[in-house]
Design an enzyme around this catalytic site. Structure first.
Site, mmCIF file in Angstrom:
data_model
loop_
_atom_site.group_PDB
_atom_site.id
_atom_site.type_symbol
_atom_site.label_atom_id
_atom_site.label_comp_id
_atom_site.label_asym_id
_atom_site.label_seq_id
_atom_site.Cartn_x
_atom_site.Cartn_y
_atom_site.Cartn_z
ATOM 1 C CB CYS A 184 -0.931 -0.010 1.205
ATOM 2 S SG CYS A 184 -1.857 -1.552 1.431
ATOM 3 N N PRO A 187 1.379 7.699 -0.590
ATOM 4 C CG PRO A 187 1.749 9.776 0.404
ATOM 5 C CD PRO A 187 1.154 8.436 0.668
ATOM 6 C CE LYS A 190 4.996 4.423 6.297
ATOM 7 N NZ LYS A 190 4.039 5.441 5.820
ATOM 8 C CG ASP A 215 -2.159 3.075 -3.326
ATOM 9 O OD1 ASP A 215 -1.678 3.050 -2.185
ATOM 10 O OD2 ASP A 215 -3.283 3.558 -3.571
ATOM 11 C CG ASP A 242 -8.060 -5.329 -3.383
ATOM 12 O OD1 ASP A 242 -7.376 -5.131 -2.367
ATOM 13 O OD2 ASP A 242 -9.237 -5.715 -3.345
ATOM 14 C CB CYS A 321 -0.806 6.363 11.091
ATOM 15 S SG CYS A 321 -2.002 6.418 9.762
#
Length: 756
Positions: A184, A187, A190, A215, A242, A321
């Site tokens: 994933c 943007p 990482k 993504d 996905d 997060c």
């Protein structure tokens, strides 16, 4: 709405980590809440406080500090791109110029704190400061510093990224030979860290490893491409799938098709994002436990899919997060339980010295959005079974729970080091997943292994949708990898696929979302344009003239050629040549592109001019300097060269510590009486800053950059420079690619030798 569609929608919408990555990224509403334009959002949520006080994730006596930290704006953080050879020069420039200018500075009555390095990030390559974006943008005292940050971010030399977002890539412990999947990725901050780690040794232009960044959101994939492109790596591929059903890929190993398993997987899943309250202040009024309950299933499916594609001995980092154990420990506990010993939590407590964290919890409860608590699955009424699932609760068996070592998970609390909230767990694969047959070991450096593609019993018993990627190739109980590979190869050979063409997957096999991508077409070895070069070159068209040529590593070429029917590739490769419309007179229709020069340079063995630092200053501040403006040493090297493409190389002088101490490679064009460089504006400004020059302005018409060293006067245009050339901005990457038809930096094939 089906489970697959609902999962895709959740992945696209529940992405608060957008704001934790990127240069200026995310949270416009949140920023406006501090700066005006919207009514101030009250940073209170009684349900949030009740929930986390009940779960006791915050140490006793620290609740007030925890809540006070959440109500304060998040400090600005930046990371210096680590793999580039001039990272130390950027750090030196920051510490000795820009940071010193911030000492004893006050803005609006507030003392500006000099940025400090993050104690746990290696080599002082990450820094944080209390400067808000508002102060940075609007204070005249900080204008130069702000311009520096913006320009260096656009050049890819600095990434403005939240501190806790930097943790997962560090814990992956990446090596240059690793095959990496970022499930994933958008943007992309990482992802850029992972690319940097692949290129830890800049003397190796083509590491054996690669990064496949995925993504689910097609539009976000292009943001991901923008981030990755700044690092100019031939080892990155961006795909659009996905994550919970990302296809199982194949590669060719000694003429035999084998399944690709990854040595490292980053599983930074979509989450409710209550750890981002300091930046995304909308979370204060929108927070509810329902978000976590809805996302838990998707998070578990993504993590399970990642574990299936991980090699034995490989490492997967799961992160959110969010502070919520339903999204954190519950997912990890369920994954460990269904793995039946195939996975285990790694103890990484000593891997990031200086980082403060809380161990994972072993007991938690589930709360509905209306405040009703449940301590175990048996107490959940049947009417709640669609909202609450058994995997959300901790295991009942004390021995099994203890064997999981959930305390090895890391939870970062905002008040401990003035950061956002975060959760991370590091998983190591000890053996194949129980629903897969035994994997043979791979020979070589990598821990990669082979695994057959059988259906997961867990998928069937838990009512999950069958993974379509497991049905794409014939995979039956008792069928070996070799038989599967041969069957798949036969299916491909019966198709109408063109050799060397990697197009988008047919619509019957996969429903496409977003823009239709151009195909990836590899240049054949007998291509008349580049007969002596055996490189992994590709273009994006099957018809007409090729405008640009890209280069990928041989490992990514292998992936592309063997998976074009099951994979939607958004972007890959680094641009190394651009077409020149008038280049035929130089026996080559292409010129070198600055974007890929550091990758291509080790294979160039002629038409290289060594230049001094003074020459570099002139070449970067003037559009077409005459030979007479350059040093005699440079002129003596250029005078006997024919008109055409050249490479300009600056080598640092260790005997002169005051001079720039990192090498510079520039693409250029040797004209009749002048030399022109093809370097984008931001890259020009970067090199000038590293040489101690301060850019004062620019005369666009004459193509002159003014610095503090001299207010350069515009020279007369060279005899071989046409108005057509001047019409194309040499400082603009767009103009560098297409707008200067007469400036032909012909790519002499004899000057390039292939990688070995």
């Amino acid at each position: 709405m089906g489970r697959r569609s609902r999962g895709r929608r959740l992945q696209q919408q529940q992405r608060p980590e957008d704001a934790e990555d990127g240069a200026e990224g995310g949270g416009k509403r949140g920023e406006a809440g501090w700066e005006g334009g919207y009514p101030e959002i009250v940073k209170e949520n009684k349900l949030f406080e009740h929930y986390y006080q009940e779960l006791k994730i915050v140490p006793e006596g620290e609740w007030g500090q925890f809540m006070d930290a959440l109500r304060e704006p998040l400090p600005a953080t930046l990371r210096i791109t680590g793999y580039k050879s001039h990272a130390k020069e950027i750090l030196h420039c920051l510490k000795n110029k820009y940071f010193k200018e911030l000492e004893d500075l006050e803005v609006d009555g507030q003392k500006v704190e000099v940025p400090q390095p993050l104690s746990w990030y290696p080599e002082e390559l990450a820094w944080h400061t209390n400067l808000s974006r508002k102060i940075l943008r609007k204070s005249p005292h900080l204008e130069k510093f702000h311009q520096f940050l913006v320009s260096e971010t656009e050049s890819g030399n600095i990434s403005r990224q939240e501190a806790v977002s930097m943790i997962p890539p560090l814990l992956l412990n990446v090596r240059p030979h690793h095959k990496i999947l970022d499930m994933c990725a958008a943007p992309g901050s990482k992802t850029t860290q992972l690319i940097e780690m692949l290129h830890a040794d800049m003397n190796v232009p083509f590491p054996e490893g690669f990064v496949i960044a995925n993504d689910v959101d097609n539009k976000r994939c292009y943001l991901l491409v923008h981030q990755a492109k700044r690092l100019s790596s031939p080892c990155i591929m961006v795909v659009n799938h996905d994550a919970s059903s990302i296809p199982r890929l194949q590669i060719d190993v000694d003429g035999r098709k084998e399944i690709l398993f990854y040595d490292r997987i980053l599983c930074d899943v979509p989450c409710s994002g209550d750890g981002t309250m300091r930046k995304n202040i909308d979370v204060w009024k929108k927070w509810t436990t329902l978000n976590s309950l809805q996302l838990h299933g998707l998070q578990l499916r993504i993590a399970t899919r990642g574990a299936e594609q991980l090699a034995e001995g490989g490492r997967m980092v799961y992160s959110t997060c969010s502070l919520n154990p339903i999204e954190d420990e519950a997912v990890i506990a369920s994954l460990l339980e269904k793995s039946e010993g195939a996975l285990e939590l790694a103890d990484v407590s000593n891997e990031l010295p200086g980082l403060k964290w809380m161990p994972g919890i072993t007991q938690w409860k589930v709360m509905t959005k209306d405040g009703q608590w449940f301590t175990d699955w048996d107490a959940v009424p049947h009417s709640r079974h669609t909202q609450i699932r058994p995997t959300m609760f901790p295991p009942k068996d004390p021995e099994k729970l203890q064997a999981m070592h959930l305390e090895r998970c890391l939870r970062i609390l905002p008040h401990h080091q003035n950061t956002g909230g975060f959760f991370v767990a590091v998983l190591v694969k000890k053996s194949s997943m129980p629903w897969n047959k035994r994997q043979p070991k791979l020979q070589g450096k990598s821990a990669e292994t082979r695994e057959s593609t059988q259906l997961s019993p867990a998928d069937l018993t838990e009512g999950k949708p069958t993974d379509p990627s497991k049905l794409e190739s014939p995979s039956f109980t008792g069928t070996g990898d070799t038989e599967i590979a041969h069957a798949t190869e036969d299916l491909e050979n019966n198709g109408s696929k063109k050799d060397g063409v990697c197009g988008p997957p047919p619509s019957k096999k996969m429903k496409l979302f977003g823009f239709k991508e151009d195909p990836f077409v590899f240049i054949p070895e007998d291509d008349p344009l580049f007969p002596p070069i055996e490189m992994n070159l590709l273009t994006r068209t099957t018809e007409g003239k090729k405008r640009q040529l890209y280069m990928v590593s041989k490992e990514l070429r292998n992936v592309l050629l063997n998976n074009s029917e099951k994979m939607k590739v958004i972007n890959t490769g680094i641009k190394v040549w651009c077409r020149n419309n008038s280049g035929e007179e130089f026996d080559c229709a292409f010129r070198l592109a600055q974007e890929g020069i550091y990758t291509l340079y080790p294979f160039i063995n002629s038409r290289i001019i060594t230049v001094s630092m003074e020459d570099v200053k002139i070449l970067l501040t003037q559009e077409n300097p005459f030979f007479r403006k350059l040093s005699s040493e440079t002129y003596s090297q250029a005078k006997d060269l024919a008109k055409g493409s050249i490479v300009l190389k600056y080598e640092p002088d260790s005997a002169n510590p005051d001079a720039l101490q990192c090498p510079i490679v520039l693409c250029g064009w040797r004209g009749k009486a002048s030399i022109r460089t093809f370097v984008p504006k931001n890259e020009r400004l970067h090199y000038l800053r590293m040489m101690g020059l301060e850019v004062l302005g620019e005369k666009k018409k004459e193509g002159v950059i003014l610095t503090n060293e001299s207010a350069a006067s515009t020279g007369q245009p060279d005899n071989d420079v046409t108005e057509g050339q001047r019409a194309g901005e040499p400082n603009s990457p767009d103009a560098e690619e297409a707008n200067s038809p007469d400036v032909t930096a012909g790519c002499d094939p004899a000057g390039v030798h292939p990688p070995r």
